[in-house]
Design an enzyme around this catalytic site. Structure first.
Site, short mmCIF file in Angstrom:
data_model
loop_
_atom_site.label_atom_id
_atom_site.label_comp_id
_atom_site.label_asym_id
_atom_site.label_seq_id
_atom_site.Cartn_x
_atom_site.Cartn_y
_atom_site.Cartn_z
N GLU A 20 0.89 -1.17 0.00
CA GLU A 20 0.00 0.00 0.00
C GLU A 20 0.92 1.20 0.00
O GLU A 20 1.56 1.50 1.01
CB GLU A 20 -0.91 -0.07 1.23
N CYS A 57 -2.12 8.64 3.09
CA CYS A 57 -1.90 8.25 1.68
C CYS A 57 -3.10 8.59 0.82
O CYS A 57 -2.96 8.80 -0.39
CB CYS A 57 -1.62 6.76 1.57
C1 SIN Z 1 -2.91 5.43 4.91
O1 SIN Z 1 -2.71 6.61 4.86
O2 SIN Z 1 -2.10 4.64 4.46
C2 SIN Z 1 -4.14 4.81 5.52
C3 SIN Z 1 -5.29 5.68 5.58
C4 SIN Z 1 -6.57 4.96 5.88
O3 SIN Z 1 -6.62 3.77 6.16
O4 SIN Z 1 -7.58 5.63 5.79
#
Ligand code: SIN
Length: 487
Positions: free
Chosen positions: A261, A295
């Site tokens: 991810e 992210c």
């Molecule tokens: C992330 O920023 O990698 C995860 C964010 C989320 O699970 O909402």
């Protein structure tokens, strides 16, 4: 203020400065330890061991030893343990949230929200454990039977980021443990205490020794042992595309299954038929969650030229009303960034954009509270070639461009190597389908700024990653398919 809260927390058995391997707490040997600091004020919160190759190998071996008994438990029994772990997280929400805010910085209310989000993965996978269904297939020849089994893949290794110190662990560990796999987790060195607190609760919930292990220390050594040790059959990573692709390369030698991810560059499109107030609410949620360090945070806003000025004016009011401060202060909406380099990056994007013709509407500088604090910032007149449109900013910066028609908006949205999340606002149902199908991203918020949910498959396309977490797909990542032909 933070040290007082810390000493209360430190008395609490959830605050650990040792690693958790094979059901035992492993302290640092001598001075070989890592200091963890509070991004709000630079104070040292504590230390964790700097473990390396040998200790990681031992953790992997403990996991391998624990595997046969863990996989043999019924799915219901594994689910019951995960469910207890979830309950314990909720029972200790406030302490866990305080530890998180101290080491990560996010507002305490957001930390508490993350604890509930993290616990929700344990609950989801506690229930999903029982649905690791196989199937039967009509045979090719009379008298035969074709049966498909789903079996745990084996020891799993996880490398998790600092921006979501608890939920990125439970999203992986919940799935792994539900599937019948033990796990070794390496949390980010900036936020290990949240991970170690989870280990305390896993132990209390009845997770057997060796099934959930936490090792802190050298990222290079730990990751290298995880990807080179043949006992590890699955590697799951959340973090940058650069590190993810290096892990993928390293894990190729043992042909380990990999979930990644990675980075994003999320577009947020506001069409001329959008409900602008709803779009502004969605923009604030999708941009400023965790002070932009997510992210799936919006990186690029594309606003139709007919509604641009109205949208910008409404958004400006909201951005300027955001309160910047220490996450332990309940009157805080946005907080310091994880470190000074993160603040430098945001400001370099502002500098690049303004020097090339963008307009600074609000913010655009550090706050005198300290070097990690950047004021919520709003820029307009962004062009596609500017750094802010090309790179993930990971901070409290809204960068707005205009567009003329739907095709142009889709083309701009897709003109990036990344494809994690995307958002758009439109009240036209035909457009909603066209745009949702046309955008290259793993997740799309349609008239919605928050998309994360344990029941939904989280993950990206293109350079944003491989595989999915959460949902049924999350469990699949830890299962192998075995086909039996009975003659
Ligand atoms: C992330 O920023 O990698 C995860 C964010 C989320 O699970 O909402």
């Amino acid at each position: 203020m933070s040290l007082d809260v810390l000493s209360e927390t430190r008395d609490n058995r959830l605050f650990r400065e040792s690693c958790f391997v094979g059901g035992k707490w492993v302290p640092a040997s001598g001075d070989d330890r890592i200091a963890v600091t509070n991004p709000a004020n630079g104070e040292t919160l504590g230390h964790v061991p700097r473990l390396g190759t040998d200790e990681t190998r031992r953790a992997i071996e403990s996991a391998a030893e624990a595997w046969p008994a863990w996989r043999k438990l019924t799915a219901e029994a594994r689910g019951a343990i995960l469910y207890r772990w979830h309950e314990l997280m909720l029972a200790h929400e406030d302490t866990l949230a305080t530890i998180m805010t101290l080491e990560q910085g996010k507002p305490h209310a957001e930390s508490a929200g993350e604890i509930r989000y993290a616990a929700s993965f344990l609950k989801w996978f506690a229930e999903e454990a029982r649905r690791a269904y196989g199937r039967t297939i009509p045979p090719a020849a009379a008298g035969q039977h074709i049966v498909v089994l789903r079996q745990p893949i084996g020891v799993a290794a996880a490398i998790t980021p600092w921006n979501f110190p608890s939920s990125m662990i439970t999203r992986k560990a919940g799935a792994a443990l539900a599937a019948g796999c033990p796990m070794v987790v390496k949390p980010a060195s900036a936020t290990p205490f949240s991970a170690l607190a989870l280990a305390v609760l896993a132990d209390e919930a009845g997770v057997p020794a060796g099934v959930f292990n936490v090792v802190t220390g050298s990222a290079r050594e730990i990751a290298s042992e995880m990807t080179s040790n043949p006992l590890v059959r699955k590697v799951s990573f959340t973090g940058s595309t650069e590190v993810g692709s290096a892990l993928m390369r390293d894990s190729a030698a043992n042909v380990q299954k990999v979930s990644l991810e990675l980075g994003g560059n999320a577009p947020f499109i506001v069409f001329d038929d959008a409900d602008l107030d709803a779009a502004v609410d969605g923009a604030i949620a999708a941009k400023f969650r965790n002070t932009g360090q997510t992210c799936v945070c919006v990186n690029r806003f594309y606003v139709h030229e007919a509604v641009h000025d109205t949208f910008v004016e409404k958004l400006r009011h909201r951005v300027e009303a955001l309160r910047l401060g220490d996450g332990l202060d309940p009157e805080t909406d946005v907080t310091p960034l994880i470190d000074s380099a993160a603040a430098d990056k945001v400001l370099s994007h502002v500098e690049d954009a303004t020097s090339r013709g963008a307009t600074l509407v609000s913010g655009g500088r550090r706050h005198d509270r300290g070097e990690n604090y950047v004021l919520p910032t709003l820029l307009t007149g962004i062009r596609h070639s500017m750094r802010v449109a090309q790179e993930e900013t990971f901070g409290p910066l809204v960068a707005i461009s205009t567009f003329h028609d739907e095709q142009e908006a889709i083309k701009l949205a897709n003109d990036t190597p990344f494809g994690l999340a995307a958002y758009f606002y439109s009240e036209n149902v035909h457009r909603v389908w066209r745009v949702a199908e046309g955008i290259e991203a793993g997740m799309i918020g349609i008239n919605a700024g928050l998309i994360s949910n344990a029941a939904a498959p989280f993950g990206g396309v293109k350079a944003s990653g491989l595989g999915r977490e959460g949902a049924t797909e999350g469990l699949d990542e830890y299962l192998e398919t075995k086909y039996l032909l009975m003659g």
